[in-house]
Design a protein around this motif. Structure first.
Motif, PDB file in Angstrom:
ATOM      1  N   UNK A  77      44.354  85.880  68.231  1.00 61.79           N
ATOM      2  CA  UNK A  77      45.494  86.791  68.016  1.00 61.79           C
ATOM      3  C   UNK A  77      46.793  86.044  68.215  1.00 61.79           C
ATOM      4  N   UNK A  78      46.801  85.124  69.195  1.00 58.25           N
ATOM      5  CA  UNK A  78      47.990  84.294  69.363  1.00 58.25           C
ATOM      6  C   UNK A  78      48.126  83.375  68.150  1.00 58.25           C
ATOM      7  N   UNK A  79      46.971  82.917  67.674  1.00 60.13           N
ATOM      8  CA  UNK A  79      46.991  82.038  66.499  1.00 60.13           C
ATOM      9  C   UNK A  79      47.534  82.768  65.285  1.00 60.13           C
ATOM     10  N   UNK A 130      44.992  84.858  54.909  1.00 61.33           N
ATOM     11  CA  UNK A 130      44.320  83.602  55.251  1.00 61.33           C
ATOM     12  C   UNK A 130      43.633  83.705  56.605  1.00 61.33           C
ATOM     13  N   UNK A 131      44.314  84.308  57.536  1.00 62.58           N
ATOM     14  CA  UNK A 131      43.761  84.510  58.873  1.00 62.58           C
ATOM     15  C   UNK A 131      42.477  85.327  58.799  1.00 62.58           C
ATOM     16  N   UNK A 180      45.230  79.154  61.980  1.00 58.41           N
ATOM     17  CA  UNK A 180      44.376  79.861  62.935  1.00 58.41           C
ATOM     18  C   UNK A 180      43.100  79.059  63.208  1.00 58.41           C
ATOM     19  N   UNK A 181      42.594  78.374  62.178  1.00 60.88           N
ATOM     20  CA  UNK A 181      41.381  77.582  62.368  1.00 60.88           C
ATOM     21  C   UNK A 181      41.626  76.480  63.387  1.00 60.88           C
ATOM     22  N   UNK A 182      42.702  75.752  63.215  1.00 62.45           N
ATOM     23  CA  UNK A 182      42.962  74.623  64.103  1.00 62.45           C
ATOM     24  C   UNK A 182      43.279  75.119  65.504  1.00 62.45           C
ATOM     25  N   UNK A 183      44.129  76.136  65.593  1.00 57.79           N
ATOM     26  CA  UNK A 183      44.524  76.608  66.927  1.00 57.79           C
ATOM     27  C   UNK A 183      43.343  77.211  67.670  1.00 57.79           C
ATOM     28  N   UNK A 215      34.722  83.906  65.908  1.00 60.53           N
ATOM     29  CA  UNK A 215      34.807  85.276  65.423  1.00 60.53           C
ATOM     30  C   UNK A 215      35.923  85.989  66.173  1.00 60.53           C
ATOM     31  N   UNK A 216      36.441  86.995  65.558  1.00 60.50           N
ATOM     32  CA  UNK A 216      37.490  87.766  66.222  1.00 60.50           C
ATOM     33  C   UNK A 216      36.891  88.705  67.257  1.00 60.50           C
TER      34      UNK A 216
END
Lengths: 288, 423, 291, 331
Positions: free
Chosen positions: D99-101, D238-239, D87-90, D161-162
């Protein structure tokens, strides 16, 4: 090795002999027309463990619907034979046909699905689960909901589950354990555990059921109940193989008996024939 | 006079250490949390209550030790863990300085109070520490953490809470790009590498091999060494690494030896570089060995023993105070820090403690007249110029939140078991 | 070519250390079926012991060595008595967690006693390296390899030739049968603990001069020893030994010939492949089904 | 014992929710979380509880694998890391919606679990531990060395941030509810799995793998499935961790974190969903409560760990229930 097999001509003989109606009153028309149909054929089966020969050139077959007793002194290779029929061990040579198809390379769980179920010499129930759950696990191969089914709980999954439970309870009633349905299996008395194992094995709707010393550790009353249960199972048209040391049980309910001694087949025939067989008497008396 | 109070140490435990168990987290018990536990246990929590209540009370008592008149300053240091060689002297220096400032009457008549937590060099622990400082202790500024990853991990939180942070870590990413609330006092690796390369250039060294430790410190050093090489006309022919807990580096050094570079640069922190120094000697490599400022302490000479002879490294001036010329403007500050520290802790000073020393001094300067207003502290920090500190001369500006120049480093060589300044 | 030789030298040195650590783990496993995750901490105690007794208190080396090993073995004994024995019938994984707790505890104790700074220990046999075909070899390395062999041989002798040793093996094979034939299995377990932790301490003493000793050095070493023991096949003494050497060689050759950044990864990939091909380790002795 | 039926659970003939006790437990859980969320104003406490939630997710996943399937994994932090780094990289580097990540992170972790689990789960006991440990180490080295993508040892900066529409999770409270919502979802999910055909088969493996095979359970496939499931939960954790701290570095996903996860499961009590919650809470809170011990903290922590295991080898859940039972019996 095939030559070796020929040394035992009884094989063919017994098949015909077997056609005689034995003491069992349970053989009726339904059995009669399927009598010739062999559910299990074992050909020249051999197995070595290390340097020890566990099974040496075993050949026999089991006809549909009968109870086939498997007797012999300790270390004769009975349990090894069961383990090979259920696919746990692969044979060194020879082959096994179940319903006419070779079981070589078929994994254990797929064989259960194909219709071979078993019980264990030492009870192997799932101790922390209830009896009902044990039987439900036995039904594993006849149900199909998986991860997504569990997660989504779609109507068909619930329907399947409900049916499975009904069927499991039926089986528990059938084996006379309904008092214990929700008890954890590990807490059952030993006699009941043996029955419970049979219930679990029946849950997979087998066409061949292997019972490994079902009467071991049971008292006379329990053994009698067990005998009745086995006959009830037979009535359902399920073929059974039975390893048993309790001779009165083994001889009383088997339609045909195979005697193993030190990995070799000693004799095969109706219980009466076996009781009169000199080789068998020698083996047993010799052992003793 | 009011004494400093409330030094609280957070979790202990260590790196690979099964310190793990504290790894990602935090806190004190709180009543509601407790209730959740009871659910979890599926049983009324008489047991929990019996044991948790005392903990709760202790927790409340620490909170009560809060007084209105003081300026609360937070500190986060890697007092234990793999980076304890940084965090330990930093924490001690900070405590010492706060004490001195308070002894001199505080700032604008108000005392300073230090609240210090241990990050164990673990980013997740640093995050929980910073939240504790921001939301429980409600500090007006934070000093530390000691390492780059821990600093990077908390930057978002201080930026959001708008609390000035003066980091003691060296990573360039901390102040580049500039974040309004984040400052740092440690010299960037950039400057250390530049000092090393200048020295090499003067010696006519062209081809080098680098050997870096596989952690944030080594990685940052490697990146700088690779990036700046071209500028100094130096070619990095090999880049090898070793684990922080490796026991033997001969394999890497053999590989380096066979490529015959003009010099080897080892970038790491104790004890790895000491093993490298020994292995270099053992393999009879007759080329200069450069180390980083990460080992600039007497401990390194003690560990490497004979093998440390002839090693060249960059260091802040603190290591060679007595060798400095009397007209050096930093000398008096260094001497004062050295004697104070020696007197209080009976231990040698290191350049690392100096980061915290400078940070407290800079903060004290900015606090004056701020009345505790965080934005005022921030802007006056940004306008500090010509501040002479242990690590060098600080000139903060809107564009530069580190404020040091390359003269912060001097090169030293180890001769006869002691440091020799290279002119 | 001389580089390869150098890699092998350094691989064997590190490998011998791993081997001794693995030896202790494997030895304990074969009599108690327990993997001691605090074994690395006993190695640390050994290294720190030699620092204190030999470097600081200047006792004669042999005295310091035996004193260190004895003290650490006593700690092992206490650990068995107070923690493992008290836990009684706890399952294997619970016992493993107890050893994890012990490793944290011992590390904490190490930190309080010796502080956070690392220590250095001078080599036992001279500083200068010997040159063999262009590769440098430290006398200390030769010493370590020989000492490791002697130690392994000693344990082998103990298990195979002495009555206590044989009793221990009997216990390992079948606790109940051993008990029925009059072997006190609890005594055997404690003996195994003492020998195992003593071996760990010896490994610590051997390694102290070639690297730096600090309170947190043990975890990584214990982990490597665990890997080595697994490679060799749990419960197999020489398997553990070979596994240690193999791991050392793989790391060294991996770092030298491929990439030093990935050296641990290279070693682990190969180890995994070995496990996949021979699921019970190279010298699979008995199956390690239980956890 | 009249109680037996309830204690062993899953007994009623209704499938939906196993029994009243479960419903009650769930209700209490939800109320407690809601009350915490509403009553607690201090960001610090909220943050701690958020961490407990994230750790609970980790423990839940591993508990399914260890407690029920009986398979020990000493490399589970790898999946935690894969989730966080994906998720970090994407979202950080390529600007993909988090959310896609999340979907990619879970899919990635499941895929890796499949590939790794296929050969590894054929091992057993300590060898399985060793195999998973090696896997965890390798993944961690990749995080560290693949610095052009992961940022290497220095860590990955710049995780957004989400946000969900206009709702920002920047607020600690929103994030708290998000995490605990996910935890509750995960608990329900685990419950559903456990009371299903799959879960029964799973528990049967724990009781006796041989017998389980003999009644027709494809044990290897089932272990693989549950390995993948726990990897997915790890990736979700992790996400959540990555977007909460907005910074990740390899050491947050190392071997010691794997050991910590195992410890949470064992301390809490294996084969118990609430045990996971209890274990995660204890191991999150304990270090915090011990900081008064300063440099003796490690000693105390190690001691507590040992004592809990020595005197409550069944884990806290069972142990506390037993203590409660004794206490209740007393006149």
């Amino acid at each position: 090795m095939i030559d070796m097999g020929m040394e035992q001509p009884e094989t063919d003989k017994t098949e015909t002999v077997n056609a005689n109606d034995t003491a069992s009153p349970l053989l009726h028309e339904s059995e009669l027309h399927s009598r010739k149909e062999r559910i299990l054929e074992v050909h020249s089966l051999s197995k070595m463990f290390g340097g020890v020969t566990a099974l040496d050139d075993i050949t026999f077959s089991v006809e549909k619907g009968i109870i086939c007793g498997l007797i012999g002194p300790n270390g004769a290779g009975k349990t090894t034979l069961f383990n090979m029929i259920t696919g746990i061990y692969a044979p060194d040579s020879g082959y096994i046909l179940f319903k006419g198809k070779s079981i070589r390379k078929i994994p254990v769980h797929a064989l259960v699905k194909a219709g071979i179920a078993r019980t264990f010499q030492h009870v192997e129930l799932f101790g922390s689960m209830t009896l009902l759950e044990n039987v439900l696990v036995g039904m594993h191969v006849r149900t199909r909901s998986g991860f997504w089914g569990a997660v989504t709980r779609l109507p068909w999954v619930l329907r399947e589950e409900r049916k499975a439970r009904e069927r499991a309870e039926e089986l528990i009633n059938f084996t006379g354990l309904s008092d214990y349905t929700h008890r954890s299996a590990g807490d059952l008395p030993i006699g009941r555990q043996k029955m419970a194992e049979i219930a679990r094995a029946l849950a997979s709707e087998p066409s061949l059921l292997l019972l490994d010393e079902p009467a071991a550790g049971l008292n006379a009353v329990e053994t009698e109940a067990l005998g009745l249960l086995i006959e009830k199972v037979k009535k359902k048209g399920i073929t059974m193989m039975l390893v048993e040391h309790d001779m009165s049980l083994a001889m009383g309910i088997s339609d045909k008996v195979i005697v193993l001694d030190r990995g070799r087949k000693l004799a095969e025939g109706t219980p009466r024939e076996i009781q009169n067989n000199q080789d068998v008497m020698d083996a047993y008396l010799g052992e003793a | 006079m009011r004494k400093t109070a409330g030094k609280v140490q957070d979790g202990t435990a260590v790196e690979g250490g099964i310190g793990m168990l504290n790894h990602m987290n935090p806190p004190h018990m709180n009543p509601i949390d407790n209730r959740k536990h009871r659910v979890g246990a599926g049983a009324p929590g008489s047991f929990l209550l019996r044991y948790m209540l005392p903990a709760l009370l202790i927790c409340l008592m620490t909170m009560a030790a809060w007084a209105d008149e003081t300026y609360k300053i937070g500190g986060i240091f890697s007092a234990t863990g793999p980076a304890s060689f940084l965090g330990d002297p930093e924490q001690k220096s900070m405590e010492m300085m706060i004490e001195q400032i308070n002894a001199a009457g505080g700032i604008d008549g108000r005392m300073l109070q230090a609240v210090i937590y241990d990050s164990e060099g673990d980013p997740a622990k640093a995050v929980s520490a910073v939240n504790k400082l921001l939301h429980k202790d409600k500090v007006i500024a934070i000093i530390g953490p000691s390492t780059t990853p821990t600093t990077l991990a908390i930057i978002n939180f201080v930026e959001r809470a708008k609390v000035p942070l003066i980091s003691c870590a060296a990573g360039i990413a901390i102040t580049t790009p500039v974040k309004p609330w984040v400052f740092k006092t440690a010299q960037s690796d950039l400057l250390a590498v530049a000092a090393v390369y200048q020295h090499m250039q003067a010696r006519g060294i062209k081809k080098i091999s680098i050997l870096t430790v596989a952690n944030a410190f080594g990685e940052s050093g490697r990146n700088q060494l690779l990036d700046q090489a071209a500028k100094f006309n130096i070619e990095v022919i090999q880049s090898e690494s070793f684990g922080p807990k490796d026991t033997d580096m001969t394999a890497q050094l053999t590989k380096i030896k066979s490529a015959s570079p003009d010099a080897v640069v080892c970038w790491g922190t104790n004890p790895g570089p000491a093993v490298v120094a020994r292995n270099v000697k053992q393999l009879r490599m007759e080329i200069p060995l450069y180390q980083s400022h990460g080992v600039a302490s007497p401990k390194f000479i003690e560990l490497a023993g004979d093998a440390s002879e002839g090693i060249i490294l960059p260091t802040g001036k603190i290591l060679v105070t007595s060798l400095l010329q009397d007209n050096d403007p930093q000398k008096s500050i260094l001497e004062k820090y050295e004697t104070d520290y020696m007197e209080k802790y009976k231990a040698n000073v290191s350049g690392f403690g100096g980061y915290a020393y400078d940070a407290v001094n800079l903060l004290a300067k900015a606090l004056k007249g701020s009345g505790g207003d965080r934005e005022k502290i921030r802007s006056s920090l940004e306008s500090i110029g010509n501040h002479m500190g242990v690590s060098g001369e600080f000139n903060f500006s809107r564009e530069d939140h580190n404020g040091l120049s390359s003269d912060a480093f001097v090169m030293v060589e180890i001769k006869n078991g002691t440091w020799k300044l290279i002119k | 070519m001389q580089e390869i030789l150098q890699y092998i030298f350094s691989g064997l040195t590190t490998g011998a250390i791993y081997a001794v650590i693995a030896l202790g783990l494997s030895m304990l496993y074969s009599s108690t079926e327990l993997i001691n995750f605090s074994h690395g901490e006993f190695v640390m105690l050994g290294a720190m012991g030699i620092v204190t007794l030999w470097v600081h208190m200047a006792l004669p080396l042999a005295v310091a060595f035996f004193l260190t090993v004895a003290c650490v073995a006593c700690t092992g004994l206490l650990f068995e008595r107070l923690a493992i024995r008290t836990a009684g019938n706890a399952g294997h994984i619970e016992l493993v967690i107890i050893t994890v707790g012990a490793s944290i505890f011992l590390r904490g104790v190490g930190m309080v006693i010796w502080g956070k700074d690392p220590f250095s220990v001078p080599p036992f046999l001279g500083h200068d390296s010997i040159e063999i075909a262009g590769a440098a070899l430290l006398p200390q390395s030769v010493f370590i390899v020989i000492a490791a062999l002697v130690l392994a041989g000693g344990i082998h002798f103990f298990l195979k030739r002495t009555l206590t040793g044989k009793a221990m093996i009997a216990c390992a094979v079948n606790k109940k049968a051993a008990w029925l034939s009059g072997i006190p299995s609890s005594t055997m377990a404690v003996t195994a603990f003492v020998i195992s932790t003593g071996t760990g301490a010896a490994a610590g003493v051997f390694i102290a001069p070639i690297t730096m000793s600090s309170y947190d050095m043990g975890t990584m070493l214990g982990l490597k020893g665990f890997c080595a023991a697994m490679i060799g096949g749990l419960g197999s003494l020489w398997g553990a030994f070979a596994g240690g050497l193999l791991l050392g060689l793989l790391e060294s050759l991996g770092a030298g010939l491929l990439s030093s950044g990935f050296k641990d990864a290279i070693a682990f990939v190969l180890l995994l492949l070995i496990l996949y091909i021979r699921p019970g380790g190279i010298f699979a002795a008995r199956d390690a089904k239980r956890f | 014992m009249k109680d037996t039926e309830n204690v062993t659970g899953y007994s009623g003939n209704i499938v939906i929710i196993s029994n009243r006790r479960d419903i009650a437990a769930n209700a209490i859980f939800v109320t407690a979380v809601l009350m915490c969320g509403i009553a607690v104003q201090n960001t610090y406490y909220l943050q701690i509880m958020t961490f407990i939630g994230i750790n609970t997710l980790l423990a839940l996943g591993l508990n399914m694998l260890m407690g029920y399937a009986g398979q020990v994994s000493l490399g589970h932090a790898a999946f935690y890391g894969i989730g966080a780094y994906t998720t970090a990289v994407l979202s950080g580097t390529f600007g993909v919606s988090p959310w896609a990540a999340l979907v990619c992170a879970v899919a990635g972790a499941v895929l890796v679990a499949f590939v790794v689990g296929l050969p590894t789960l054929r091992l057993s006991g300590y060898y399985l531990g060793m195999g998973t440990l090696g896997f965890g180490m390798i993944v961690n080295i990749i995080f560290r060395e693949w610095s052009s993508v992961t940022g290497g040892s220095s860590g990955f900066v710049g995780i957004p941030m989400l946000e969900a529409g206009s709702l920002s999770f920047m607020d600690g409270k929103n994030y708290f509810f998000l995490v605990w919502g996910v935890v509750f979802g995960a608990i329900l999910l685990c419950r559903r799995i456990l009371s299903s055909r799959m879960g029964r088969a799973l528990r049967s493996i724990h009781d006796g793998e041989k017998a389980s095979m003999a009644v027709g359970v494809n044990t290897h496939f089932l272990k693989l499935q549950i390995f993948m499931f726990s990897a997915a939960l790890g990736a979700v954790a992790g996400f959540l961790y990555a977007h909460f701290v907005m910074f990740i570095s390899p050491e947050s996903f190392g071997f010691m974190v794997s050991v910590k996860m195992v410890t949470m499961v064992v301390i809490g009590g294996m084969a118990s969903v609430w045990g996971a919650l209890l274990g995660a809470s204890l191991l999150t809170l304990l270090p915090e409560m011990l900081h008064g011990f300063a440099e003796y903290e490690m000693i105390v922590f190690g001691l507590i760990l040992m004592l809990v295991m020595i005197f409550m080898p069944q884990g806290l859940t069972r142990g506390l229930l037993d203590i409660y039972g004794h206490w209740k019996k007393r006149p």
